[in-house]
Design a protein around this motif. Structure first.
Motif, PDB file in Angstrom:
ATOM      1  N   CYS A  40       0.685  -1.229   0.212  1.00 47.71           N
ATOM      2  CA  CYS A  40      -0.148  -0.002  -0.051  1.00 47.71           C
ATOM      3  C   CYS A  40       0.819   1.259  -0.005  1.00 47.71           C
ATOM      4  CB  CYS A  40      -0.895  -0.063   1.298  1.00 47.71           C
ATOM      5  SG  CYS A  40      -2.202  -1.292   0.917  1.00 47.71           S
ATOM      6  N   ALA A  41       2.059   1.163   0.721  1.00 48.03           N
ATOM      7  CA  ALA A  41       2.981   2.398   0.738  1.00 48.03           C
ATOM      8  C   ALA A  41       3.480   2.791  -0.538  1.00 48.03           C
ATOM      9  CB  ALA A  41       3.835   2.211   1.855  1.00 48.03           C
ATOM     10  N   VAL A  42       3.913   1.629  -1.276  1.00 46.54           N
ATOM     11  CA  VAL A  42       4.422   1.881  -2.577  1.00 46.54           C
ATOM     12  C   VAL A  42       3.687   2.300  -3.477  1.00 46.54           C
ATOM     13  CG1 VAL A  42       5.540   0.550  -4.378  1.00 46.54           C
ATOM     14  CG2 VAL A  42       6.433   0.022  -2.295  1.00 46.54           C
ATOM     15  N   ILE A  43       2.414   1.743  -3.565  1.00 47.81           N
ATOM     16  CA  ILE A  43       1.347   1.977  -4.734  1.00 47.81           C
ATOM     17  C   ILE A  43       0.831   3.335  -4.279  1.00 47.81           C
ATOM     18  CG2 ILE A  43      -1.063   1.409  -5.408  1.00 47.81           C
ATOM     19  CD1 ILE A  43       1.068  -0.470  -6.507  1.00 47.81           C
ATOM     20  N   PHE A  44       0.555   3.867  -3.018  1.00 46.15           N
ATOM     21  CA  PHE A  44       0.238   5.053  -2.615  1.00 46.15           C
ATOM     22  C   PHE A  44       1.428   6.320  -3.052  1.00 46.15           C
ATOM     23  CE2 PHE A  44      -3.186   3.330   0.525  1.00 46.15           C
ATOM     24  CZ  PHE A  44      -4.017   3.343  -0.557  1.00 46.15           C
ATOM     25  N   SER A  45       2.464   5.614  -3.072  1.00 44.30           N
ATOM     26  CA  SER A  45       3.665   6.844  -3.110  1.00 44.30           C
ATOM     27  C   SER A  45       3.711   6.929  -4.716  1.00 44.30           C
ATOM     28  CB  SER A  45       4.782   6.273  -2.541  1.00 44.30           C
ATOM     29  OG  SER A  45       4.930   6.376  -1.300  1.00 44.30           O
ATOM     30  N   LEU A  46       3.899   5.898  -5.260  1.00 46.65           N
ATOM     31  CA  LEU A  46       3.763   5.810  -6.712  1.00 46.65           C
ATOM     32  C   LEU A  46       2.768   6.452  -7.584  1.00 46.65           C
ATOM     33  CD1 LEU A  46       5.395   2.428  -7.625  1.00 46.65           C
ATOM     34  CD2 LEU A  46       6.521   4.604  -7.396  1.00 46.65           C
ATOM     35  N   SER A  47       1.522   6.357  -6.949  1.00 47.22           N
ATOM     36  CA  SER A  47       0.458   6.916  -7.874  1.00 47.22           C
ATOM     37  C   SER A  47       0.457   8.493  -7.210  1.00 47.22           C
ATOM     38  CB  SER A  47      -0.812   6.404  -7.480  1.00 47.22           C
ATOM     39  OG  SER A  47      -1.240   6.489  -5.972  1.00 47.22           O
ATOM     40  N   GLY A  48       0.905   8.871  -6.309  1.00 49.10           N
ATOM     41  CA  GLY A  48       0.802  10.208  -5.864  1.00 49.10           C
ATOM     42  C   GLY A  48      -0.383  10.691  -4.969  1.00 49.10           C
ATOM     43  N   LEU A  49      -0.812   9.237  -4.513  1.00 48.74           N
ATOM     44  CA  LEU A  49      -2.032   9.599  -3.703  1.00 48.74           C
ATOM     45  C   LEU A  49      -1.685   9.910  -2.340  1.00 48.74           C
ATOM     46  CD1 LEU A  49      -4.375   6.677  -4.715  1.00 48.74           C
ATOM     47  CD2 LEU A  49      -4.780   8.950  -5.274  1.00 48.74           C
ATOM     48  N   ARG A  50      -0.814   9.191  -1.654  1.00 45.16           N
ATOM     49  CA  ARG A  50      -0.410   9.658  -0.261  1.00 45.16           C
ATOM     50  C   ARG A  50       1.043   9.502  -0.243  1.00 45.16           C
ATOM     51  NH1 ARG A  50      -3.977   6.750   4.274  1.00 45.16           N
ATOM     52  NH2 ARG A  50      -3.913   5.387   2.458  1.00 45.16           N
ATOM     53  N   PRO A  51       1.894  10.245  -0.313  1.00 45.20           N
ATOM     54  CA  PRO A  51       3.273   9.949  -0.151  1.00 45.20           C
ATOM     55  C   PRO A  51       3.658   9.506   1.225  1.00 45.20           C
ATOM     56  CG  PRO A  51       3.175  12.182  -0.609  1.00 45.20           C
ATOM     57  CD  PRO A  51       1.926  11.532  -0.648  1.00 45.20           C
ATOM     58  N   VAL A  52       4.358   8.468   1.437  1.00 45.96           N
ATOM     59  CA  VAL A  52       4.677   7.802   3.013  1.00 45.96           C
ATOM     60  C   VAL A  52       6.090   8.195   3.073  1.00 45.96           C
ATOM     61  CG1 VAL A  52       4.660   5.800   4.429  1.00 45.96           C
ATOM     62  CG2 VAL A  52       2.769   6.073   2.695  1.00 45.96           C
ATOM     63  N   PRO A  53       6.422   9.084   4.397  1.00 47.33           N
ATOM     64  CA  PRO A  53       7.687   9.340   4.787  1.00 47.33           C
ATOM     65  C   PRO A  53       8.519   7.831   5.158  1.00 47.33           C
ATOM     66  CG  PRO A  53       6.538  10.730   5.586  1.00 47.33           C
ATOM     67  CD  PRO A  53       5.644   9.761   5.009  1.00 47.33           C
ATOM     68  N   LEU A  54       9.833   7.655   5.119  1.00 50.15           N
ATOM     69  CA  LEU A  54      10.436   6.495   5.619  1.00 50.15           C
ATOM     70  C   LEU A  54      10.181   6.210   6.984  1.00 50.15           C
ATOM     71  CD1 LEU A  54      11.929   4.944   3.269  1.00 50.15           C
ATOM     72  CD2 LEU A  54      13.913   5.712   4.253  1.00 50.15           C
ATOM     73  N   GLY A  55      10.414   7.397   7.936  1.00 46.49           N
ATOM     74  CA  GLY A  55       9.982   6.912   9.160  1.00 46.49           C
ATOM     75  C   GLY A  55       8.633   6.360   9.576  1.00 46.49           C
ATOM     76  N   LEU A  56       7.486   6.871   8.845  1.00 41.88           N
ATOM     77  CA  LEU A  56       6.413   6.466   9.200  1.00 41.88           C
ATOM     78  C   LEU A  56       6.183   4.944   8.607  1.00 41.88           C
ATOM     79  CD1 LEU A  56       3.265   6.909  10.291  1.00 41.88           C
ATOM     80  CD2 LEU A  56       3.144   7.896   7.870  1.00 41.88           C
ATOM     81  N   LEU A  57       6.939   4.698   7.373  1.00 44.59           N
ATOM     82  CA  LEU A  57       6.819   3.606   6.783  1.00 44.59           C
ATOM     83  C   LEU A  57       7.324   2.407   7.807  1.00 44.59           C
ATOM     84  CD1 LEU A  57       6.089   1.515   4.474  1.00 44.59           C
ATOM     85  CD2 LEU A  57       8.320   2.113   3.615  1.00 44.59           C
ATOM     86  N   ALA A  58       8.547   2.778   8.202  1.00 40.45           N
ATOM     87  CA  ALA A  58       9.034   1.562   9.309  1.00 40.45           C
ATOM     88  C   ALA A  58       8.237   1.521  10.588  1.00 40.45           C
ATOM     89  CB  ALA A  58      10.309   2.319   9.937  1.00 40.45           C
ATOM     90  N   LEU A  59       7.395   2.689  10.935  1.00 36.56           N
ATOM     91  CA  LEU A  59       6.430   2.514  12.084  1.00 36.56           C
ATOM     92  C   LEU A  59       5.423   1.563  11.625  1.00 36.56           C
ATOM     93  CD1 LEU A  59       6.080   3.434  15.074  1.00 36.56           C
ATOM     94  CD2 LEU A  59       4.670   5.194  13.908  1.00 36.56           C
ATOM     95  N   ARG A  60       4.783   1.957  10.526  1.00 40.86           N
ATOM     96  CA  ARG A  60       3.728   0.767  10.074  1.00 40.86           C
ATOM     97  C   ARG A  60       4.167  -0.345   9.805  1.00 40.86           C
ATOM     98  NH1 ARG A  60      -0.446   4.050   6.199  1.00 40.86           N
ATOM     99  NH2 ARG A  60      -0.959   5.653   7.696  1.00 40.86           N
ATOM    100  N   LEU A  61       5.340  -0.550   9.243  1.00 42.96           N
ATOM    101  CA  LEU A  61       5.785  -2.038   9.086  1.00 42.96           C
ATOM    102  C   LEU A  61       5.859  -2.719  10.501  1.00 42.96           C
ATOM    103  CD1 LEU A  61       8.317  -1.490   6.249  1.00 42.96           C
ATOM    104  CD2 LEU A  61       6.095  -2.593   6.351  1.00 42.96           C
ATOM    105  N   ALA A  62       6.596  -2.019  11.386  1.00 40.41           N
ATOM    106  CA  ALA A  62       6.675  -2.589  12.812  1.00 40.41           C
ATOM    107  C   ALA A  62       5.087  -3.127  13.232  1.00 40.41           C
ATOM    108  CB  ALA A  62       7.496  -1.769  13.791  1.00 40.41           C
ATOM    109  N   GLY A  63       4.377  -2.098  13.240  1.00 43.16           N
ATOM    110  CA  GLY A  63       3.066  -2.339  13.599  1.00 43.16           C
ATOM    111  C   GLY A  63       2.191  -3.356  12.698  1.00 43.16           C
ATOM    112  N   GLY A  64       2.495  -3.351  11.472  1.00 44.15           N
ATOM    113  CA  GLY A  64       1.938  -4.563  10.658  1.00 44.15           C
ATOM    114  C   GLY A  64       2.464  -6.114  11.256  1.00 44.15           C
TER     115      GLY A  64
END
Length: 167
Positions: free
Chosen positions: A113-137
């Motif tokens: 979801c992070a990659v698709i949203f970032s590539l499509s420009g819908l919602r860019p996900v910063p790296l820190g937030l991505l790491a936090l979400r991956l740990a939560g996932g």
């Protein structure tokens, strides 16, 4: 599992996933309820019903979230086909199996979801937030997916009619 049970389970799961508040400590992460349902269905049904469930789960997830319709279908198809492919190699009734599959699937779902949203420009996900979400996932997949799967298996077992009659 028949199509009616799959449809009702996925509809209830999508509703529950939408109504439960996101996990605020991990970047507003949704609980992987539909992911758990797809893992359970892929382990315990045939290929046609598994593909039906994957497409329906993708449509339901996208219908209840702000993402464009059809964005989640490829993820759920790959997840269902992968789990269905290895189902003879793993123990499908063990909670540890669901915990491992849930952790891996939730991490890949978050990354997808992070990659698709970032590539499509819908919602860019910063790296820190991505790491936090991956740990939560990872943590949510370990806990939520076995609970969802065991509840569905218990519900399926309790709804199956015993065809033997006592004389």
């Amino acid at each position: 599992m028949n199509r009616l049970f799959i449809t009702l389970s996925l509809a209830a799961g999508a509703l529950l996933q939408t109504l439960l508040p996101p996990w605020g400590a991990f970047g507003q992460l949704e609980l992987p309820i539909l992911t758990g349902l797809i893992i359970c269905i892929a382990l315990h049904t045939d290929r046609a019903r598994m593909l039906y469930a994957a497409v329906l789960a993708g449509l339901l997830r996208d219908a209840f979230c702000p993402a464009p319709l059809g964005l989640s279908i490829p993820f759920f198809l790959v997840l269902a086909m992968s789990v269905h492919w290895i189902r003879d190699e793993i123990f499908g009734d063990m909670p540890a199996t669901y915990a491992v599959l849930g952790a891996v699937a939730a991490v890949f779902e978050t990354f997808y979801c992070a990659v698709i949203f970032s590539l499509s420009g819908l919602r860019p996900v910063p790296l820190g937030l991505l790491a936090l979400r991956l740990a939560g996932g990872l943590m949510a997949g370990i806990v939520i997916v076995p609970l969802v799967s065991l509840m569905v298996l218990h519900l399926r077992h309790s709804t199956v009619h015993n065809r033997r009659r006592l004389i």
